[in-house]
Design a protein around this motif. Structure first.
Motif, PDB file in Angstrom:
ATOM      1  N   ALA A  55     -12.633 -12.029 -22.679  1.00 44.65           N
ATOM      2  CA  ALA A  55     -13.907 -12.207 -21.956  1.00 44.65           C
ATOM      3  C   ALA A  55     -15.067 -12.336 -22.933  1.00 44.65           C
ATOM      4  CB  ALA A  55     -14.142 -11.019 -21.020  1.00 44.65           C
ATOM      5  N   THR A  56     -15.906 -13.320 -22.701  1.00 45.33           N
ATOM      6  CA  THR A  56     -17.082 -13.484 -23.566  1.00 45.33           C
ATOM      7  C   THR A  56     -18.391 -13.355 -22.782  1.00 45.33           C
ATOM      8  OG1 THR A  56     -16.995 -15.874 -23.250  1.00 45.33           O
ATOM      9  CG2 THR A  56     -15.916 -15.000 -25.229  1.00 45.33           C
ATOM     10  N   SER A  57     -18.339 -13.584 -21.453  1.00 45.65           N
ATOM     11  CA  SER A  57     -19.584 -13.469 -20.690  1.00 45.65           C
ATOM     12  C   SER A  57     -19.499 -12.462 -19.541  1.00 45.65           C
ATOM     13  CB  SER A  57     -20.006 -14.845 -20.166  1.00 45.65           C
ATOM     14  OG  SER A  57     -19.022 -15.342 -19.284  1.00 45.65           O
ATOM     15  N   SER A  58     -18.370 -12.435 -18.801  1.00 47.97           N
ATOM     16  CA  SER A  58     -18.301 -11.494 -17.671  1.00 47.97           C
ATOM     17  C   SER A  58     -16.880 -11.031 -17.373  1.00 47.97           C
ATOM     18  CB  SER A  58     -18.883 -12.150 -16.408  1.00 47.97           C
ATOM     19  OG  SER A  58     -18.035 -13.197 -15.973  1.00 47.97           O
ATOM     20  N   LEU A  59     -16.802  -9.838 -16.806  1.00 44.20           N
ATOM     21  CA  LEU A  59     -15.523  -9.296 -16.310  1.00 44.20           C
ATOM     22  C   LEU A  59     -15.797  -8.623 -14.975  1.00 44.20           C
ATOM     23  CD1 LEU A  59     -12.449  -8.548 -16.932  1.00 44.20           C
ATOM     24  CD2 LEU A  59     -13.355  -6.351 -17.707  1.00 44.20           C
ATOM     25  N   ASP A  60     -15.205  -9.183 -13.914  1.00 46.28           N
ATOM     26  CA  ASP A  60     -15.304  -8.563 -12.589  1.00 46.28           C
ATOM     27  C   ASP A  60     -13.964  -7.928 -12.295  1.00 46.28           C
ATOM     28  OD1 ASP A  60     -17.904  -9.295 -12.189  1.00 46.28           O
ATOM     29  OD2 ASP A  60     -17.420 -11.153 -11.146  1.00 46.28           O
ATOM     30  N   LEU A  61     -13.984  -6.626 -12.131  1.00 43.72           N
ATOM     31  CA  LEU A  61     -12.736  -5.877 -11.991  1.00 43.72           C
ATOM     32  C   LEU A  61     -12.705  -5.164 -10.645  1.00 43.72           C
ATOM     33  CD1 LEU A  61     -10.186  -4.683 -13.272  1.00 43.72           C
ATOM     34  CD2 LEU A  61     -11.640  -2.988 -14.385  1.00 43.72           C
ATOM     35  N   CYS A  62     -11.600  -5.346  -9.930  1.00 45.02           N
ATOM     36  CA  CYS A  62     -11.461  -4.774  -8.595  1.00 45.02           C
ATOM     37  C   CYS A  62     -10.107  -4.075  -8.581  1.00 45.02           C
ATOM     38  CB  CYS A  62     -11.507  -5.930  -7.598  1.00 45.02           C
ATOM     39  SG  CYS A  62     -11.804  -5.461  -5.912  1.00 45.02           S
ATOM     40  N   VAL A  63     -10.110  -2.768  -8.853  1.00 49.19           N
ATOM     41  CA  VAL A  63      -8.830  -2.096  -9.053  1.00 49.19           C
ATOM     42  C   VAL A  63      -8.760  -0.747  -8.338  1.00 49.19           C
ATOM     43  CG1 VAL A  63      -9.413  -1.040 -11.295  1.00 49.19           C
ATOM     44  CG2 VAL A  63      -7.049  -1.661 -10.813  1.00 49.19           C
ATOM     45  N   PHE A  64      -7.636  -0.554  -7.657  1.00 51.29           N
ATOM     46  CA  PHE A  64      -7.390   0.638  -6.833  1.00 51.29           C
ATOM     47  C   PHE A  64      -7.368   1.905  -7.690  1.00 51.29           C
ATOM     48  CE2 PHE A  64      -3.823   3.238  -4.844  1.00 51.29           C
ATOM     49  CZ  PHE A  64      -4.610   3.778  -3.846  1.00 51.29           C
ATOM     50  N   SER A  65      -6.543   1.913  -8.724  1.00 59.92           N
ATOM     51  CA  SER A  65      -6.379   3.101  -9.555  1.00 59.92           C
ATOM     52  C   SER A  65      -6.506   2.711 -11.035  1.00 59.92           C
ATOM     53  CB  SER A  65      -4.998   3.699  -9.264  1.00 59.92           C
ATOM     54  OG  SER A  65      -4.776   4.825 -10.061  1.00 59.92           O
ATOM     55  N   PHE A  66      -7.380   3.416 -11.762  1.00 62.31           N
ATOM     56  CA  PHE A  66      -7.683   3.041 -13.147  1.00 62.31           C
ATOM     57  C   PHE A  66      -7.671   4.299 -14.019  1.00 62.31           C
ATOM     58  CE2 PHE A  66     -10.840   0.261 -15.855  1.00 62.31           C
ATOM     59  CZ  PHE A  66     -10.071   0.522 -16.983  1.00 62.31           C
ATOM     60  N   SER A  67      -6.558   4.542 -14.681  1.00 61.43           N
ATOM     61  CA  SER A  67      -6.474   5.721 -15.555  1.00 61.43           C
ATOM     62  C   SER A  67      -5.926   5.371 -16.939  1.00 61.43           C
ATOM     63  CB  SER A  67      -5.598   6.794 -14.906  1.00 61.43           C
ATOM     64  OG  SER A  67      -4.302   6.277 -14.670  1.00 61.43           O
ATOM     65  N   ASN A  68      -5.581   4.083 -17.162  1.00 58.86           N
ATOM     66  CA  ASN A  68      -4.995   3.697 -18.447  1.00 58.86           C
ATOM     67  C   ASN A  68      -6.071   3.694 -19.549  1.00 58.86           C
ATOM     68  OD1 ASN A  68      -4.122   1.779 -20.613  1.00 58.86           O
ATOM     69  ND2 ASN A  68      -2.270   1.733 -19.365  1.00 58.86           N
ATOM     70  N   MET A  69      -5.826   4.502 -20.586  1.00 61.16           N
ATOM     71  CA  MET A  69      -6.826   4.696 -21.656  1.00 61.16           C
ATOM     72  C   MET A  69      -7.049   3.425 -22.477  1.00 61.16           C
ATOM     73  SD  MET A  69      -7.519   8.059 -21.591  1.00 61.16           S
ATOM     74  CE  MET A  69      -7.722   8.877 -23.169  1.00 61.16           C
TER      75      MET A  69
END
Lengths: 218, 218
Positions: free
Chosen positions: A84-98
């Protein structure tokens, strides 16, 4: 020049033009086909060191005990996110990965515009990275609904879709049978961009509180 | 015929052939582009009657209180599943949705070859349709691993991939925020076919018992 010669020259010109168009069309088709990325990754991923993806220009060697220089499903996923160089749209149920959290934080540091939409219940569980992202100044919204915000997708630079069954957790990456589909097909990417926008607006806390106040009759 | 005339005729012939090729290539390109399906469905789906999808030729009217004649994400998903004419390979973590179970049973009745791979733990919970499919004579395998078989994909006729975040449950369809991606892109479909085959062989109970016996030294 005689009429016959003129006809011949024009005829040959049309042949040359037509063949050139044919060749150009073929070349353009091949190039376009090459540009449209379509890839599938399966998990569980092999476990390998991904340090080099975070600091590719660093001369510092990594002494962790994990295998080095091995390309895995997870390292490929990380690469696409870090692209990614300009944007990241993230839609995630569970997020625990370091490692995935580290990748998002690194992009934020590089001034990539990041928006994270997550599930309210799952963002509150132990080990969730959502609070850490929020504290780092990343724009995070949680669904205000009682149902699950069960998506697991990301859109990189409004161009690349990363979607599948994989939650952004360590178990999903290292233990479960999971899939991730990575595509640049506009017919697939555009609906996800539109849906992200819809959910982002829908879960705007300002809108939620405004509705709450107007419900109270104020 | 003079030499000049022959050259002219050959020249015009080449022009005509070249232009025809160009036109054919364009037409073929358009047709191929039209044939490659790429679609995204989002959930929760509106709730509507889907009776007509199960018995399209029946003159019998449906008197259920749900809205009729409404196309929804769920009805579109059902349509794609019911379009199977030769095979349905299904790899799904949780399967309790009665309409989707009914669709699979209907395809089985129509002699479509069905293989279902599911998660061992989730196939045993109350409401799971896995036991019902097995009792109907459908070939069902469950993962022998302790980790989750977390996929949610189906391959219709070795041609159409249906994949996403959506488990085949009523909550996923009617309540959660979910996505389903439907594609015929060979670059996306083929890896899923290959992975299904790998998992199907890996979770063959005969293989499992054979390993168990050889581990015992028999």
């Amino acid at each position: 020049m005689s009429l016959m010669w003129r006809v011949k020259v024009v005829g040959l010109g049309v042949v040359a033009l037509s063949l050139s168009l044919e060749l150009l069309g073929w070349l353009f088709g091949r190039l376009r086909h090459k540009r449209t990325l379509n890839k599938v990754l399966f998990f569980p991923s092999e476990v390998a060191c991904v340090e080099h993806l975070f600091s590719p220009n660093s001369a510092r060697a990594c002494f962790c005990p994990l295998p080095h220089g091995v390309e895995t499903s997870f390292s490929r996923l990380l690469c696409h996110i870090l692209s990614a160089t300009s944007s990241l749209d993230l839609c995630v149920f569970s997020f625990s990965n370091m490692d995935l959290s580290r990748a998002v934080l690194l992009l934020h540091k590089k001034a990539v515009t990041i928006r994270v939409l997550s599930d309210k219940d799952y963002s509150a569980i132990t080990g969730s990275q959502i609070g850490i992202l929020r504290k780092a100044g990343i724009c995070v919204r949680c669904d205000v609904d009682s149902a699950y915000m069960h998506h697991k997708f990301a859109v990189v630079d409004g161009r690349l879709l990363i979607t599948g069954s994989l939650n952004w957790t360590l178990t999903a990456v290292q233990s479960n049978m999971e899939n991730i589909l990575i595509t640049e097909e506009a017919e697939l990417v555009q609906p996800f961009i539109k849906e992200f926008h819809r959910l982002w607006v829908l879960n705007d806390p300002a809108r939620f509180y405004k509705n709450l106040i107007s419900d109270d009759g104020h």
